[in-house]
Design a protein around this motif. Structure first.
Motif, PDB file in Angstrom:
ATOM      1  N   SER A 109       0.818  -1.064  -0.023  1.00  0.00           N
ATOM      2  CA  SER A 109      -0.017   0.046   0.002  1.00  0.00           C
ATOM      3  C   SER A 109       0.863   1.157   0.080  1.00  0.00           C
ATOM      4  O   SER A 109       2.200   1.175   0.467  1.00  0.00           O
ATOM      5  N   PHE A 110       0.278   2.471  -0.329  1.00  0.00           N
ATOM      6  CA  PHE A 110       0.896   3.889  -0.469  1.00  0.00           C
ATOM      7  C   PHE A 110       1.725   3.956   1.205  1.00  0.00           C
ATOM      8  O   PHE A 110       2.683   4.403   1.342  1.00  0.00           O
ATOM      9  N   LEU A 111       0.752   3.725   2.037  1.00  0.00           N
ATOM     10  CA  LEU A 111       1.098   3.835   3.424  1.00  0.00           C
ATOM     11  C   LEU A 111       2.284   2.924   4.036  1.00  0.00           C
ATOM     12  O   LEU A 111       3.142   3.457   4.495  1.00  0.00           O
ATOM     13  N   ASP A 112       2.194   1.863   3.674  1.00  0.00           N
ATOM     14  CA  ASP A 112       3.293   0.653   3.943  1.00  0.00           C
ATOM     15  C   ASP A 112       4.663   1.382   3.103  1.00  0.00           C
ATOM     16  O   ASP A 112       5.664   1.251   3.810  1.00  0.00           O
ATOM     17  N   SER A 113       4.510   1.764   2.062  1.00  0.00           N
ATOM     18  CA  SER A 113       5.809   2.098   1.375  1.00  0.00           C
ATOM     19  C   SER A 113       6.378   3.407   1.871  1.00  0.00           C
ATOM     20  O   SER A 113       7.539   3.567   1.967  1.00  0.00           O
ATOM     21  N   VAL A 114       5.609   4.261   2.192  1.00  0.00           N
ATOM     22  CA  VAL A 114       6.054   5.487   3.005  1.00  0.00           C
ATOM     23  C   VAL A 114       6.691   5.369   4.083  1.00  0.00           C
ATOM     24  O   VAL A 114       7.982   5.593   4.440  1.00  0.00           O
ATOM     25  N   LEU A 115       6.009   4.315   4.968  1.00  0.00           N
ATOM     26  CA  LEU A 115       6.493   4.034   6.217  1.00  0.00           C
ATOM     27  C   LEU A 115       7.839   2.988   6.251  1.00  0.00           C
ATOM     28  O   LEU A 115       8.838   3.130   7.049  1.00  0.00           O
ATOM     29  N   ALA A 116       8.040   2.429   4.948  1.00  0.00           N
ATOM     30  CA  ALA A 116       9.408   1.606   4.685  1.00  0.00           C
ATOM     31  C   ALA A 116      10.558   2.462   4.311  1.00  0.00           C
ATOM     32  O   ALA A 116      11.563   2.178   4.188  1.00  0.00           O
ATOM     33  N   GLY A 117      10.162   3.743   3.839  1.00  0.00           N
ATOM     34  CA  GLY A 117      11.165   4.634   3.328  1.00  0.00           C
ATOM     35  C   GLY A 117      11.308   4.669   1.880  1.00  0.00           C
ATOM     36  O   GLY A 117      12.356   5.079   1.337  1.00  0.00           O
ATOM     37  N   VAL A 118      10.420   4.250   1.000  1.00  0.00           N
ATOM     38  CA  VAL A 118      10.306   4.151  -0.234  1.00  0.00           C
ATOM     39  C   VAL A 118      10.474   5.701  -1.051  1.00  0.00           C
ATOM     40  O   VAL A 118      11.096   5.588  -2.071  1.00  0.00           O
ATOM     41  N   TYR A 119       9.720   6.501  -0.463  1.00  0.00           N
ATOM     42  CA  TYR A 119       9.841   7.676  -1.068  1.00  0.00           C
ATOM     43  C   TYR A 119      10.642   8.652  -0.250  1.00  0.00           C
ATOM     44  O   TYR A 119      10.910   8.602   0.910  1.00  0.00           O
ATOM     45  N   THR A 120      11.192   9.714  -1.149  1.00  0.00           N
ATOM     46  CA  THR A 120      12.127  10.531  -0.596  1.00  0.00           C
ATOM     47  C   THR A 120      11.940  11.934  -1.064  1.00  0.00           C
ATOM     48  O   THR A 120      11.278  12.265  -2.095  1.00  0.00           O
ATOM     49  N   VAL A 121      12.982  12.881  -0.788  1.00  0.00           N
ATOM     50  CA  VAL A 121      12.953  14.030  -1.483  1.00  0.00           C
ATOM     51  C   VAL A 121      13.647  14.256  -2.574  1.00  0.00           C
ATOM     52  O   VAL A 121      14.604  13.238  -2.842  1.00  0.00           O
ATOM     53  N   PRO A 122      13.678  15.129  -3.621  1.00  0.00           N
ATOM     54  CA  PRO A 122      14.311  15.404  -4.838  1.00  0.00           C
ATOM     55  C   PRO A 122      16.072  15.258  -4.570  1.00  0.00           C
ATOM     56  O   PRO A 122      16.186  15.911  -3.512  1.00  0.00           O
ATOM     57  N   GLY A 123      16.584  14.507  -5.036  1.00  0.00           N
ATOM     58  CA  GLY A 123      18.014  14.316  -5.002  1.00  0.00           C
ATOM     59  C   GLY A 123      18.611  13.089  -4.229  1.00  0.00           C
ATOM     60  O   GLY A 123      19.785  12.913  -4.196  1.00  0.00           O
ATOM     61  N   ASP A 124      17.601  12.695  -3.336  1.00  0.00           N
ATOM     62  CA  ASP A 124      17.786  11.647  -2.412  1.00  0.00           C
ATOM     63  C   ASP A 124      17.330  10.200  -3.095  1.00  0.00           C
ATOM     64  O   ASP A 124      17.477   9.295  -2.321  1.00  0.00           O
ATOM     65  N   GLY A 125      16.885  10.311  -4.048  1.00  0.00           N
ATOM     66  CA  GLY A 125      16.361   9.057  -4.744  1.00  0.00           C
ATOM     67  C   GLY A 125      16.911   8.772  -6.167  1.00  0.00           C
ATOM     68  O   GLY A 125      18.104   9.298  -6.552  1.00  0.00           O
ATOM     69  N   MET A 126      16.329   8.184  -7.138  1.00  0.00           N
ATOM     70  CA  MET A 126      16.823   7.629  -8.120  1.00  0.00           C
ATOM     71  C   MET A 126      16.299   8.493  -9.299  1.00  0.00           C
ATOM     72  O   MET A 126      16.636   8.107 -10.507  1.00  0.00           O
ATOM     73  N   ILE A 127      15.403   9.461  -9.247  1.00  0.00           N
ATOM     74  CA  ILE A 127      15.110  10.069 -10.614  1.00  0.00           C
ATOM     75  C   ILE A 127      15.989  11.305 -10.935  1.00  0.00           C
ATOM     76  O   ILE A 127      16.675  11.883 -10.012  1.00  0.00           O
ATOM     77  N   ASP A 128      16.212  11.281 -12.182  1.00  0.00           N
ATOM     78  CA  ASP A 128      17.235  12.203 -12.640  1.00  0.00           C
ATOM     79  C   ASP A 128      16.369  13.646 -13.081  1.00  0.00           C
ATOM     80  O   ASP A 128      15.862  13.804 -14.094  1.00  0.00           O
ATOM     81  N   TYR A 129      16.048  14.402 -11.975  1.00  0.00           N
ATOM     82  CA  TYR A 129      15.291  15.732 -12.123  1.00  0.00           C
ATOM     83  C   TYR A 129      16.054  16.569 -13.210  1.00  0.00           C
ATOM     84  O   TYR A 129      15.028  17.272 -13.858  1.00  0.00           O
ATOM     85  N   VAL A 130      17.171  16.512 -13.378  1.00  0.00           N
ATOM     86  CA  VAL A 130      17.840  17.628 -14.436  1.00  0.00           C
ATOM     87  C   VAL A 130      17.389  17.303 -15.714  1.00  0.00           C
ATOM     88  O   VAL A 130      16.834  17.853 -16.546  1.00  0.00           O
ATOM     89  N   ARG A 131      17.448  15.908 -16.259  1.00  0.00           N
ATOM     90  CA  ARG A 131      16.797  15.527 -17.396  1.00  0.00           C
ATOM     91  C   ARG A 131      15.422  15.744 -17.494  1.00  0.00           C
ATOM     92  O   ARG A 131      15.026  16.146 -18.720  1.00  0.00           O
ATOM     93  N   VAL A 132      14.461  15.316 -16.643  1.00  0.00           N
ATOM     94  CA  VAL A 132      13.176  15.876 -16.600  1.00  0.00           C
ATOM     95  C   VAL A 132      12.805  17.352 -16.772  1.00  0.00           C
ATOM     96  O   VAL A 132      11.998  17.749 -17.737  1.00  0.00           O
ATOM     97  N   LEU A 133      13.612  18.082 -15.978  1.00  0.00           N
ATOM     98  CA  LEU A 133      13.206  19.454 -16.034  1.00  0.00           C
ATOM     99  C   LEU A 133      13.677  20.027 -17.402  1.00  0.00           C
ATOM    100  O   LEU A 133      13.049  21.092 -17.890  1.00  0.00           O
ATOM    101  N   LYS A 134      14.781  19.590 -18.094  1.00  0.00           N
ATOM    102  CA  LYS A 134      15.292  19.982 -19.412  1.00  0.00           C
ATOM    103  C   LYS A 134      14.097  19.969 -20.217  1.00  0.00           C
ATOM    104  O   LYS A 134      14.216  20.700 -21.296  1.00  0.00           O
ATOM    105  N   GLU A 135      13.230  19.058 -20.011  1.00  0.00           N
ATOM    106  CA  GLU A 135      11.977  18.864 -21.090  1.00  0.00           C
ATOM    107  C   GLU A 135      11.283  20.084 -20.740  1.00  0.00           C
ATOM    108  O   GLU A 135       9.986  20.234 -21.820  1.00  0.00           O
ATOM    109  N   LEU A 136      11.471  20.950 -19.904  1.00  0.00           N
ATOM    110  CA  LEU A 136      10.197  22.000 -19.766  1.00  0.00           C
ATOM    111  C   LEU A 136      10.911  23.502 -20.097  1.00  0.00           C
ATOM    112  O   LEU A 136      10.574  24.599 -19.572  1.00  0.00           O
ATOM    113  N   GLN A 137      11.822  23.357 -21.035  1.00  0.00           N
ATOM    114  CA  GLN A 137      12.505  24.636 -21.631  1.00  0.00           C
ATOM    115  C   GLN A 137      11.478  25.693 -22.112  1.00  0.00           C
ATOM    116  O   GLN A 137      10.402  25.327 -22.732  1.00  0.00           O
ATOM    117  N   GLY A 138      11.457  26.619 -21.308  1.00  0.00           N
ATOM    118  CA  GLY A 138      10.695  27.760 -21.767  1.00  0.00           C
ATOM    119  C   GLY A 138       9.464  28.008 -20.582  1.00  0.00           C
ATOM    120  O   GLY A 138       8.667  29.006 -20.848  1.00  0.00           O
TER     121      GLY A 138
END
Length: 79
Positions: A11-40
């Motif tokens: 469940s979402f709650l179980d995942s949160v309590l287990a530490g699956v979710y975190t803040v930007p830069g502390d996980g595996m998402i390449d935010y720079v790559r995603v944000l580059k898609e938002l030029q303009g």
């Protein structure tokens, strides 16, 4: 942990309590790559990061997430 959560359909709650979710830069998402898609784009950037406050101090992690996201926005050329 994320892979186990997905595989076992936690469940979402179980995942949160287990530490699956975190803040930007502390996980595996390449935010720079995603944000580059938002030029303009010049609007708001909002990222929600659900965490267990017992495992991740809210003040510490909100500052970490903000600092990381600010840096990623600059690296992506949106500022």
């Amino acid at each position: 942990m994320m892979w186990q959560s997905n595989r076992e359909d936690w469940s979402f709650l179980d995942s949160v309590l287990a530490g699956v979710y975190t803040v930007p830069g502390d996980g595996m998402i390449d935010y720079v790559r995603v944000l580059k898609e938002l030029q303009g784009y010049s609007g708001w950037v909002v990222v929600e990061a659900e965490q267990d406050p017992v495992k991740a101090d809210p003040a510490v992690y909100s500052k970490l997430g903000h600092a990381n996201l600010s840096r990623f926005i600059k690296e992506a050329g949106l500022v």
